[in-house]
Scaffold this active site. Structure first.
Site, short mmCIF file in Angstrom:
data_model
loop_
_atom_site.label_atom_id
_atom_site.label_comp_id
_atom_site.label_asym_id
_atom_site.label_seq_id
_atom_site.Cartn_x
_atom_site.Cartn_y
_atom_site.Cartn_z
N HIS A 56 -2.99 -6.41 4.73
CA HIS A 56 -4.23 -6.01 4.70
C HIS A 56 -5.27 -7.30 4.21
O HIS A 56 -6.32 -7.03 3.77
CB HIS A 56 -4.36 -5.08 3.50
CG HIS A 56 -3.39 -3.83 3.72
ND1 HIS A 56 -3.64 -3.08 5.00
CD2 HIS A 56 -2.51 -3.22 2.86
CE1 HIS A 56 -2.88 -2.07 4.88
NE2 HIS A 56 -2.20 -2.14 3.72
N HIS A 218 -2.65 1.44 7.99
CA HIS A 218 -1.14 1.02 8.22
C HIS A 218 -1.01 1.55 9.71
O HIS A 218 0.29 1.71 9.80
CB HIS A 218 -0.24 1.90 7.25
CG HIS A 218 -0.70 1.64 5.78
ND1 HIS A 218 -1.24 2.65 4.98
CD2 HIS A 218 -0.58 0.55 5.10
CE1 HIS A 218 -1.20 2.08 3.86
NE2 HIS A 218 -0.93 0.82 3.98
#
Length: 330
Positions: A56, A218
């Site tokens: 991320h 995700h």
């Protein structure tokens, strides 16, 4: 997709080694763990800790700095850190003023961070948490909101981080977080999925001319696949869905975050931001703060998310504008 990776087993350690080598003037890394801290933890304020899986970037290590986080605990790709590492981070940074954990609303993240909080409290430490659930995507076939914690989390890091530096107590920060989080809404769209990395498989496929509204950070599927549209049409979808989350009479001042998911050019983010700005102007919504760039990505996903924050308190704007040396807050 070609990947510049040496070994799937060592992604976290090699990533953190590279980041902390680059920013060694402001970051310390507890080797063999996912714990990264400020060079110096202040002894006169509440400590803020967040974290989550790698993939991320720049979140969450990129938000360690003045008026933001004091520590981030990083897990493997798209997986939260273990509770024992989070507990270690709490103990290592504890200064007597308490610790606030900022947690994204995913089942595994909650399990790890809340277990660490429980263990820390058993040791007599003052710890509490804020759960961020800004995602507004809709489950297919239902009207049940997923409420995952996504890009709006960085607004929480910034506002609560600056409030902590201003001397807010642990209970005051918790109260501020409880008021702030419901005012943050995010929705994303992908034009191609994240490639498999490590043990994480690709969770959906898109044709060359398709896009997917409501995807997760995700690589999770979204709520609707459509033929690729213009930036303007995509902005209309996202802005309209986000506006519906607020009472129109109160939604007059907004902070805006246009967030790239890792694989979209700045050129396209700029075009999209322009479209968002025009739509908010039409609605007479005053944009008092805006940011654009990669803030909380989904590895190399070609896509973006839009976050709106209803600015209810002028102090929130002051905290957003407070200076920071966190490398991810550009």
């Amino acid at each position: 997709m070609k990947q510049l990776i040496n070994s799937s087993r060592h992604i976290r350690q090699q990533l953190l080694a590279g980041l902390t080598y680059t920013y060694n003037d402001r970051l310390d890394w507890q080797r063999e763990t996912g714990i990264i801290t400020k060079k110096t933890i202040a002894d006169d304020k509440v400590v803020l800790i967040s974290g989550g899986g790698c993939g991320h970037e720049p979140a969450h290590v990129g938000y360690i700095g003045e008026n933001m986080l004091d520590c981030a605990v990083m897990g493997p790709i798209f997986e939260p850190p273990a509770s024992n590492e989070i507990l270690q981070a709490i103990e290592q940074t504890y200064n007597g003023h308490g610790t606030l954990l900022i947690i994204k609303n995913f089942e595994k993240d909650l399990a790890s961070f809340l277990e660490a909080e429980r263990l820390a409290k058993e040791k007599g430490l003052m710890v509490t948490h804020i759960i961020v659930d800004d995602d507004c995507s809709i489950e297919i076939g239902t009207f049940e909101k997923r409420r995952r914690g996504v890009a709006g989390t960085v607004f929480v890091h910034k506002i609560l981080g600056a409030a902590a530096s201003a001397g807010k107590s642990l209970s005051e920060l918790h109260e501020l977080g409880q008021e702030l989080v419901p005012m943050i809404k995010t929705l994303g769209v992908a034009f191609s999925p994240a490639s498999p990395i490590g043990l994480i498989p690709q969770q959906y496929e898109l044709a060359e001319d398709e896009m997917y509204f409501g995807i997760g950070i995700h690589g999770e599927p979204g709520y609707r696949i459509e033929t690729m549209q213009s930036s303007e049409r995509i902005a209309i979808e996202l802005v309209n869905k986000l506006k519906q989350q607020y009472t129109r009479k109160t939604f007059t001042k907004a902070a805006v975050l246009v967030n790239g998911l890792g694989g979209i050019p700045l050129l396209e983010l700029g075009i999209f931001m322009n479209d968002v700005q025009q739509l908010l102007d039409i609605e007479d919504i005053e944009v008092v703060y805006k940011r654009m760039g990669n803030f909380l990505t989904a590895y190399n996903t070609n896509g973006l998310s839009l976050t709106l924050l209803l600015v209810k308190d002028e102090n929130w704007l002051k905290y957003l504008n407070a200076p920071t040396d966190a490398f991810g807050w550009k």
